[in-house]
Write an enzyme that holds these catalytic residues in place. Structure first.
Site, short mmCIF file in Angstrom:
data_model
loop_
_atom_site.label_atom_id
_atom_site.label_comp_id
_atom_site.label_asym_id
_atom_site.label_seq_id
_atom_site.Cartn_x
_atom_site.Cartn_y
_atom_site.Cartn_z
N ASP A 50 0.81 -1.11 0.11
CA ASP A 50 0.03 -0.06 0.01
C ASP A 50 0.86 1.24 0.02
O ASP A 50 2.17 1.35 0.29
CB ASP A 50 -1.02 -0.02 1.39
CG ASP A 50 -1.73 1.24 1.42
OD1 ASP A 50 -2.53 1.63 0.35
OD2 ASP A 50 -1.83 1.74 2.43
N ASP B 62 -0.01 4.96 1.03
CA ASP B 62 -0.52 6.13 1.88
C ASP B 62 -0.61 5.36 3.56
O ASP B 62 -1.17 4.27 3.79
CB ASP B 62 -1.83 6.81 1.96
CG ASP B 62 -1.87 7.55 0.61
OD1 ASP B 62 -1.34 8.50 0.66
OD2 ASP B 62 -2.35 6.90 -0.53
#
Length: 217
Positions: A9, A11
């Site tokens: 991922d 953020d």
């Protein structure tokens, strides 16, 4: 742990973009006369359009799309305070040195994701999956299934690295191994993941005949 590739991922996992994310959404909530706390409790790890549809139920898709365009512009332009999280640069550089493939799999759109990737000064991944490439975003498995396929790997051969509950659910649903980093302590799925970390600096990566090895420092 052993794997053949990593699916990260963006953020909250590779970059700290929380101040920028919250600035954009708090301002949006105020404009819409919605409690910002309610908005912030919902949005993390999900595609922006999913959140907008949730909070704008009953409004036309045309109106929702206009809000999306404006919000996307705001988030892509505001990268103040976006930096790589501890341990990230060393880990990504190590993966590149060992020729271990890795991808970024984010719920963000191209303008936002690439702006934050640049702001964090991260290396270029082999694969960069954004919201535009999947119909169903996290917590559905589609994004991580696409990430694994794009690396030429089976889901079970990949480790998903995630901070958000929606992303953790996505990785588990895809059939990947999952490392949770800096995830909320009350995330129910933490009991199902392979490793729970506070920082990516807590792990070291090596190689074996079967691919990458992951161990705690």
């Amino acid at each position: 742990m052993e794997c053949k590739g990593f699916l990260f991922d963006l953020d909250g996992t590779l970059v700290d973009s929380l101040p920028a994310v919250e600035r954009a959404w708090v301002n949006w909530a105020h404009r819409r006369d919605i409690d910002p706390k309610e908005v912030l409790a919902f949005i993390h790890g999900k595609q922006a359009i999913t959140s907008l549809r949730h909070f704008m139920q009953g409004e036309s898709e045309e109106t929702i799309q206009r809000e999306f365009v404006e919000l996307e512009k705001t988030e892509a332009q505001d990268t103040r305070g976006v930096v790589a999280l501890p341990g990230v640069m060393a880990l990504l550089q190590r993966l590149d040195q060992l020729s271990i493939p890795w991808a970024i799999v984010t719920s963000g759109t191209v303008p936002i994701a690439h702006a934050r990737h640049r702001a964090g000064q991260l290396p270029q991944p082999a694969v960069f999956i954004t919201a535009e490439q999947v119909v169903k975003g996290k917590p559905f498995p589609d994004a991580y299934l696409l990430g694994a396929r794009s690396l030429g790997l089976q889901p079970a051969e990949c480790v998903v690295v995630e901070d958000a509950p929606a992303g953790i659910r996505s990785g588990l649903a895809a059939g990947c191994q999952v490392i949770a980093v800096n995830a909320p302590a009350d995330t129910p799925e933490l009991a199902q993941v392979d490793l729970v970390l506070q920082s990516l600096s807590q792990i070291r990566v090596g190689t074996s005949e079967r691919g990458a090895t992951i161990a705690l420092n």
